[in-house]
Write a protein that holds these residues in place. Structure first.
Motif, PDB file in Angstrom:
ATOM      1  N   ARG A 187      41.138  47.933  51.324  1.00 15.43           N
ATOM      2  CA  ARG A 187      40.838  48.928  50.291  1.00 15.43           C
ATOM      3  C   ARG A 187      41.580  50.223  50.566  1.00 15.43           C
ATOM      4  O   ARG A 187      41.690  50.651  51.711  1.00 15.43           O
ATOM      5  N   SER A 209      40.174  34.523  46.552  1.00 15.61           N
ATOM      6  CA  SER A 209      40.949  35.762  46.689  1.00 15.61           C
ATOM      7  C   SER A 209      40.775  36.569  45.411  1.00 15.61           C
ATOM      8  O   SER A 209      40.835  36.029  44.305  1.00 15.61           O
ATOM      9  N   ARG A 210      40.545  37.875  45.578  1.00 12.33           N
ATOM     10  CA  ARG A 210      40.254  38.729  44.413  1.00 12.33           C
ATOM     11  C   ARG A 210      40.967  40.068  44.524  1.00 12.33           C
ATOM     12  O   ARG A 210      41.219  40.557  45.618  1.00 12.33           O
ATOM     13  N   GLN A 211      41.238  40.653  43.373  1.00 11.08           N
ATOM     14  CA  GLN A 211      41.755  42.011  43.275  1.00 11.08           C
ATOM     15  C   GLN A 211      40.900  42.708  42.235  1.00 11.08           C
ATOM     16  O   GLN A 211      40.810  42.233  41.105  1.00 11.08           O
ATOM     17  N   HIS A 223      43.684  50.226  45.815  1.00  8.20           N
ATOM     18  CA  HIS A 223      43.759  48.765  45.907  1.00  8.20           C
ATOM     19  C   HIS A 223      42.398  48.327  46.424  1.00  8.20           C
ATOM     20  O   HIS A 223      41.850  48.948  47.321  1.00  8.20           O
ATOM     21  N   GLY A 279      41.147  44.670  47.427  1.00  8.18           N
ATOM     22  CA  GLY A 279      41.408  43.245  47.479  1.00  8.18           C
ATOM     23  C   GLY A 279      40.529  42.524  48.472  1.00  8.18           C
ATOM     24  O   GLY A 279      40.150  43.072  49.509  1.00  8.18           O
ATOM     25  N   HIS A 286      40.784  38.899  50.443  1.00  5.06           N
ATOM     26  CA  HIS A 286      41.735  37.824  50.705  1.00  5.06           C
ATOM     27  C   HIS A 286      41.044  36.700  51.471  1.00  5.06           C
ATOM     28  O   HIS A 286      40.498  36.923  52.556  1.00  5.06           O
TER      29      HIS A 286
END
Length: 155
Positions: A70, A90-92, A111, A113, A115
């Motif tokens: 982050r 996995s995410r954003q 950001h 994310g 993972h």
């Protein structure tokens, strides 16, 4: 990070680090200083590799273990990312991302994310001027919305 020596004339030097603990992921995009959180037990594994070419910084990463990253990827550059391998989960920004998805992250944008274990990606951090120069060389017209707003652009 340790520098990998050049093996052939004209080859770029790469600095590499083996990921052994969550703190090693602060520079999961070189120079970002990200907040990193480990969500799996045991040792974290993986590798980060960084090089610079024509004022563009390239980072290649792969890691075992579920981790969250982050924070802004760059203070003054646009960061483009390609998911080389984005396992399920996995995410954003809480949105699922897949292998070959492309992300664009504007300077100072956060950001966020997550993972999954086995994730791998490559990023390039470059100035807007360098991006425009590359686009011009390739006869590509940049979509202002695509280079002014952070987001996942799909495949």
């Amino acid at each position: 990070m340790s520098e990998v020596s050049r093996s052939k004339p004209g080859e770029l030097p790469w600095a590499t680090v083996d990921i052994e603990r969550v703190e090693d992921l602060q520079d999961a995009v070189y120079g970002a200083g990200l907040e990193s959180t480990q969500y799996t037990r045991g040792a974290l594994t993986g590798t980060l590799a960084v090089t610079e070419y024509r004022d563009t910084v390239f980072t290649v990463a792969n890691f075992g273990g579920r981790v969250g990253l982050r924070g802004p990827l760059s203070q003054d550059r646009i960061t483009l990312a390609i998911g080389l391998c984005m396992p399920e989960g996995s995410r954003q920004w809480m949105r699922e991302v897949r292998t070959r998805d492309i992300g664009a992250f504007m300077p100072n944008d956060d950001h966020d994310g997550l993972h999954a274990s086995g994730a791998a990606y490559v990023t390039m951090a470059l100035s807007r001027a360098t991006l425009e120069e590359i686009a011009e060389d390739m006869d590509v017209v940049l979509d202002d919305d695509a280079v002014d707003t952070s987001g996942i652009r799909g495949r």
